[in-house]
Design a protein around this motif. Sequence first.
Motif, PDB file in Angstrom:
ATOM      1  N   ASP A   2       6.858   5.084  -4.240  1.00  0.00           N
ATOM      2  CA  ASP A   2       5.836   5.313  -5.258  1.00  0.00           C
ATOM      3  C   ASP A   2       4.453   5.345  -4.623  1.00  0.00           C
ATOM      4  O   ASP A   2       4.230   4.766  -3.561  1.00  0.00           O
ATOM      5  CB  ASP A   2       5.888   4.219  -6.333  1.00  0.00           C
ATOM      6  CG  ASP A   2       7.197   4.214  -7.094  1.00  0.00           C
ATOM      7  OD1 ASP A   2       7.502   5.214  -7.760  1.00  0.00           O
ATOM      8  OD2 ASP A   2       7.940   3.209  -6.999  1.00  0.00           O
ATOM      9  N   ASP A   3       3.536   6.001  -5.294  1.00  0.00           N
ATOM     10  CA  ASP A   3       2.158   6.100  -4.811  1.00  0.00           C
ATOM     11  C   ASP A   3       1.425   4.807  -5.164  1.00  0.00           C
ATOM     12  O   ASP A   3       1.091   4.558  -6.324  1.00  0.00           O
ATOM     13  CB  ASP A   3       1.469   7.304  -5.462  1.00  0.00           C
ATOM     14  CG  ASP A   3       0.105   7.589  -4.863  1.00  0.00           C
ATOM     15  OD1 ASP A   3      -0.652   6.626  -4.632  1.00  0.00           O
ATOM     16  OD2 ASP A   3      -0.216   8.770  -4.646  1.00  0.00           O
ATOM     17  N   LEU A   4       1.201   3.972  -4.167  1.00  0.00           N
ATOM     18  CA  LEU A   4       0.595   2.660  -4.391  1.00  0.00           C
ATOM     19  C   LEU A   4      -0.756   2.774  -5.078  1.00  0.00           C
ATOM     20  O   LEU A   4      -1.051   2.043  -6.029  1.00  0.00           O
ATOM     21  CB  LEU A   4       0.445   1.920  -3.054  1.00  0.00           C
ATOM     22  CG  LEU A   4      -0.283   0.573  -3.098  1.00  0.00           C
ATOM     23  CD1 LEU A   4       0.454  -0.423  -3.980  1.00  0.00           C
ATOM     24  CD2 LEU A   4      -0.479   0.019  -1.689  1.00  0.00           C
ATOM     25  N   VAL A   5      -1.586   3.680  -4.608  1.00  0.00           N
ATOM     26  CA  VAL A   5      -2.937   3.817  -5.172  1.00  0.00           C
ATOM     27  C   VAL A   5      -2.861   4.191  -6.653  1.00  0.00           C
ATOM     28  O   VAL A   5      -3.564   3.608  -7.483  1.00  0.00           O
ATOM     29  CB  VAL A   5      -3.751   4.855  -4.386  1.00  0.00           C
ATOM     30  CG1 VAL A   5      -5.107   5.093  -5.051  1.00  0.00           C
ATOM     31  CG2 VAL A   5      -3.950   4.395  -2.945  1.00  0.00           C
ATOM     32  N   LYS A   6      -1.993   5.132  -7.006  1.00  0.00           N
ATOM     33  CA  LYS A   6      -1.873   5.543  -8.405  1.00  0.00           C
ATOM     34  C   LYS A   6      -1.365   4.402  -9.283  1.00  0.00           C
ATOM     35  O   LYS A   6      -1.827   4.224 -10.413  1.00  0.00           O
ATOM     36  CB  LYS A   6      -0.955   6.751  -8.519  1.00  0.00           C
ATOM     37  CG  LYS A   6      -1.576   8.047  -7.996  1.00  0.00           C
ATOM     38  CD  LYS A   6      -0.645   9.233  -8.201  1.00  0.00           C
ATOM     39  CE  LYS A   6      -1.293  10.531  -7.715  1.00  0.00           C
ATOM     40  NZ  LYS A   6      -0.374  11.695  -7.876  1.00  0.00           N
ATOM     41  N   VAL A   7      -0.423   3.610  -8.754  1.00  0.00           N
ATOM     42  CA  VAL A   7       0.102   2.476  -9.525  1.00  0.00           C
ATOM     43  C   VAL A   7      -1.006   1.451  -9.771  1.00  0.00           C
ATOM     44  O   VAL A   7      -1.177   0.950 -10.887  1.00  0.00           O
ATOM     45  CB  VAL A   7       1.295   1.819  -8.806  1.00  0.00           C
ATOM     46  CG1 VAL A   7       1.708   0.528  -9.518  1.00  0.00           C
ATOM     47  CG2 VAL A   7       2.477   2.780  -8.746  1.00  0.00           C
ATOM     48  N   VAL A   8      -1.764   1.142  -8.726  1.00  0.00           N
ATOM     49  CA  VAL A   8      -2.849   0.163  -8.872  1.00  0.00           C
ATOM     50  C   VAL A   8      -3.910   0.683  -9.828  1.00  0.00           C
ATOM     51  O   VAL A   8      -4.360  -0.036 -10.740  1.00  0.00           O
ATOM     52  CB  VAL A   8      -3.463  -0.177  -7.497  1.00  0.00           C
ATOM     53  CG1 VAL A   8      -4.717  -1.042  -7.671  1.00  0.00           C
ATOM     54  CG2 VAL A   8      -2.447  -0.905  -6.620  1.00  0.00           C
TER      55      VAL A   8
END
Length: 357
Positions: free
Chosen positions: A229-235
């Motif tokens: 998963d895209d960490l930045v998008k999740v955060v």
Amino acid sequence: MKALRFHAAKDLRVEEIDAPAAPGPGQVAVKNRYVGICGTDLHEYAHGPIFIPTEPHPYTGVSGVQILGHEFGGTVTAVGEGVTNVKVGDRVAIQPLIGPRTGEYFGERGWLNLSPVLGLVGLSWNWGGMAEASVLNDYNVYKIPETLSDEEAALVEPTAVTVYACDRAGVKAGDSVLITGAGPIGILALLTARAFGATKLFVSDMNETRLKLAQEIVPGVIAVNPMKDDLVKVVQANTQDNLGCDIAIECVGNDKALQSCLDAVRKQGTIVATGVHPGVGKLNFFDVTFKDVTVKGSWCYPAHSWPRVMDLIASGAIPSKKVVTKKITLDDAVAEGFEALLDPAGTQLKILIDLEA
């Protein structure tokens, strides 16, 4: 007595050695009880000597074969002349930093971690926690609260690392915090950030087992595998106005993990590097400037932090014992401890060696 000693990389030996002599002035003899295997110990085993000196240490004079272990506690068995802070029979936790406490700027202020001649019990001292007994300086030995268990005494040191990291980050009530790395320090950092009042917690790791352990130990944490998963998008999707987290604490010692912290933190956020990075690393300093962020290091902890950290654990504010996934004997320490923790599958977090088993 029995001790686990470092001879060279991949050469740890459980050996019979002479028990320590009676403590000298200002020293304390301890019957060791539990000792944790730290990431530093693993690095020494896999690639050392790193912190273990090959020439006499400039302050302790120690070099060569070393009893490992700096996360430990035990019971005082004897005290040397002039010792007043503990007595025979006291249960204690060990603060392992060694250095001059007078005549040196940092030592006089309790910041032994910043001393240019820093020594550490279990790395550059005659004795360590992976033995049945040790002799230590009186300032390395703290009586523990009655409500602190023997196992928890061995967890004061790694918890002190995360308390200092959260202090450096300025974690406060209502903050959103990302931790990169779901190892023992990473999960202790999550528990510490929550104790400090953080209300939105994220953790990233590529190991699914450790992510699941993080979710079990810290309910409500948002766990992200950056390979999936895209960490930045999740955060961003889980923070106010999609800005990113207030604080990111790197607990891996990996350039990509540190860059992830920079990518995920909001503008004017704070990044703290707790992991030890080998050599010269890379970080996008255009974004450091453009995002107006603060980047800090966090090395060990101040030597005077033990009473505070012990109280945080004993009160239940930081339930450090939750990171312990296994207890083993000293005889099994290499195969069931060091090798198990180096296994890429990563099914263990914190392993304690029971020195009475």
